[in-house]
Motif scaffolding. Structure first.
Motif, short mmCIF file in Angstrom:
data_model
loop_
_atom_site.label_atom_id
_atom_site.label_comp_id
_atom_site.label_asym_id
_atom_site.label_seq_id
_atom_site.Cartn_x
_atom_site.Cartn_y
_atom_site.Cartn_z
N UNK A 1 27.77 91.39 52.44
CA UNK A 1 28.68 90.70 51.53
C UNK A 1 29.97 91.47 51.31
N UNK A 2 29.91 92.79 51.14
CA UNK A 2 31.12 93.56 50.85
C UNK A 2 31.91 93.92 52.10
N UNK A 3 31.40 93.49 53.29
CA UNK A 3 32.09 93.80 54.55
C UNK A 3 32.28 92.56 55.41
N UNK A 4 32.36 91.38 54.80
CA UNK A 4 32.56 90.15 55.56
C UNK A 4 33.87 90.24 56.35
N UNK A 5 33.79 90.03 57.65
CA UNK A 5 34.98 90.11 58.49
C UNK A 5 35.37 91.52 58.87
N UNK A 6 34.62 92.51 58.39
CA UNK A 6 34.87 93.93 58.71
C UNK A 6 33.73 94.51 59.54
N UNK A 7 32.50 94.13 59.21
CA UNK A 7 31.32 94.46 60.01
C UNK A 7 30.67 93.13 60.40
N UNK A 8 30.21 93.04 61.63
CA UNK A 8 29.73 91.74 62.12
C UNK A 8 28.94 91.95 63.40
N UNK A 9 28.36 90.88 63.89
CA UNK A 9 27.63 90.94 65.16
C UNK A 9 27.83 89.64 65.92
N UNK A 10 27.58 89.69 67.22
CA UNK A 10 27.61 88.49 68.04
C UNK A 10 26.79 88.75 69.30
#
Length: 380
Positions: free
Chosen positions: A166-175
């Motif tokens: 939640x506090x890193x939406x668009x900063x930490x991610x996966x695909x």
């Protein structure tokens, strides 16, 4: 899950132990009168590229005196067929410390131009924030009130996936793509009185859950800005390292779930090493200052992951590009960047190749050469 070396890898390491890399790899591709990047996947299901610390300076788009060189590099890589590209941060200098309005104005200009550059080349780019995405070391230490503004602008401008904590939406991610999973982390955590270079708390919980989720994938790559395993080669860098290194919970979590490769930057040099079964690959180099730049190409097959490191020379001339606050006038990139005649004629030199083969129990390091051989860098 611990991975092992194959006999083929050990045999090749013995053969190459006394051979200079420059002699082993005369060029990355076929020599010709006028080099053209090949448009061939050589049987791979898909390819990707990686180039952290691409600029590390405030480079506009378009940047007069630079565009022919950038077209050669980015356009050439596009011909090699990457399904996506990775960038482990430090895209601009970004020492914008005056106030939130300056951060928004400058990020819109420079980060916005950076995003348009890759859209115009039709390259899908996945970025992990580096220290410069938070205002560089000085921004992290002395201007903590601006850090949230940098983060908001990063999310707004770069449009990364929003499946992180939640506090890193668009900063930490996966695909994922095919049998490959990629997890990109933000290694800068708010600890109240300071920003700490770590992956911890809710992001660490999310990270472990993502690794569990992708346990059915044949190959897993993690992208983050800073190395965890030292020592590494470094040039023109503040030489940041992840807090706790290989003793950190972040690293131990990667070991636990059998991550194949950890791609990072920050140091502007190549150091590849296998630690606890994970290949940590430090690479990238800042254009505008360093003449020898590099990038990585990954090729994904049904049964193997091939990682290759390339380098080539760039030449600089003219004066210095301005708009680099809190630096000396000459501590800035040059006005003109040009690909060396050697690279134009023969293309990038391949300096290392790694093959990781799929296995039912443990993925196997099947081949290492050049930069992927222990202590390779000590010859420089």
């Amino acid at each position: 899950m611990k991975k092992i070396f194959s006999v083929k890898s050990l045999f090749l390491m013995v053969i190459l132990s006394g051979i200079a890399v420059s002699g082993l790899f005369a060029a990355g591709h076929e020599h010709g009168e006028d080099f053209e990047f090949p448009t061939s996947d050589k049987g791979a299901n898909f390819c990707f590229t990686s180039f952290p610390d691409l600029f590390n300076w405030n480079i506009d788009y378009p940047q007069p005196g630079w565009e022919d060189a950038m077209d050669w590099f980015l356009g050439g890589m596009k011909k090699e067929g990457p399904a996506f590209s990775l960038n482990a941060g430090d895209i601009m200098d970004a020492r914008w410390w005056e106030n939130p309005d300056q951060v928004r104005r400058k990020t819109n200009q420079y980060w916005g131009g950076f995003a348009r550059r890759f859209r115009d080349k039709n390259i899908r780019l996945f970025i992990a924030p580096g220290d410069h995405e938070y205002g560089d070391d000085g921004g992290l230490k002395n201007h903590k009130d601006l850090v949230p503004v940098f983060a908001e602008q990063f999310v707004k401008i770069f449009n990364m996936p929003v499946n992180g904590p939640e506090h890193k939406k668009g900063l930490a991610y996966s695909f994922t793509k095919g049998n490959l999973a990629v997890i990109s982390v933000d290694q800068f955590e708010d600890k109240g009185d300071k920003m700490e270079m770590t992956v911890s708390g809710k992001q660490l919980e999310w990270f472990e859950n993502e690794l569990k989720k992708y346990s059915d994938k044949d190959f897993i790559i993690v992208q983050g800005h800073m190395p965890a395993a030292g020592p590494v080669r470094s040039k023109n860098s503040s030489a940041n390292m992840l807090k706790g290194g290989t003793n950190s919970a972040f690293w131990k979590t990667m070991v636990k779930y059998g991550v194949d490769a950890y791609l990072c930057g920050e140091h502007h040099r190549i150091t590849a090493k296998r630690v606890d079964g994970i290949w940590q690959i430090v690479h990238g180099a800042l254009w505008g200052t360093q003449t020898d730049v590099n990038y990585l190409r990954g090729s994904v097959f049904d049964d193997k992951l091939v990682l290759e490191l390339f380098k080539f020379d760039v030449e600089y001339s003219g004066g210095h590009i301005g708009d680099h606050p809190h630096r000396r006038p000459t501590h800035a990139p040059r006005e003109k960047a040009a690909i060396s005649q050697e690279a134009i004629k023969h293309g990038p030199d391949i300096v290392g190749r790694l093959i990781i083969e799929k296995s039912d129990k443990e993925n196997i390091t099947a081949l290492t050469s050049g930069a992927f051989i222990q202590d390779w860098y000590k010859q420089f």
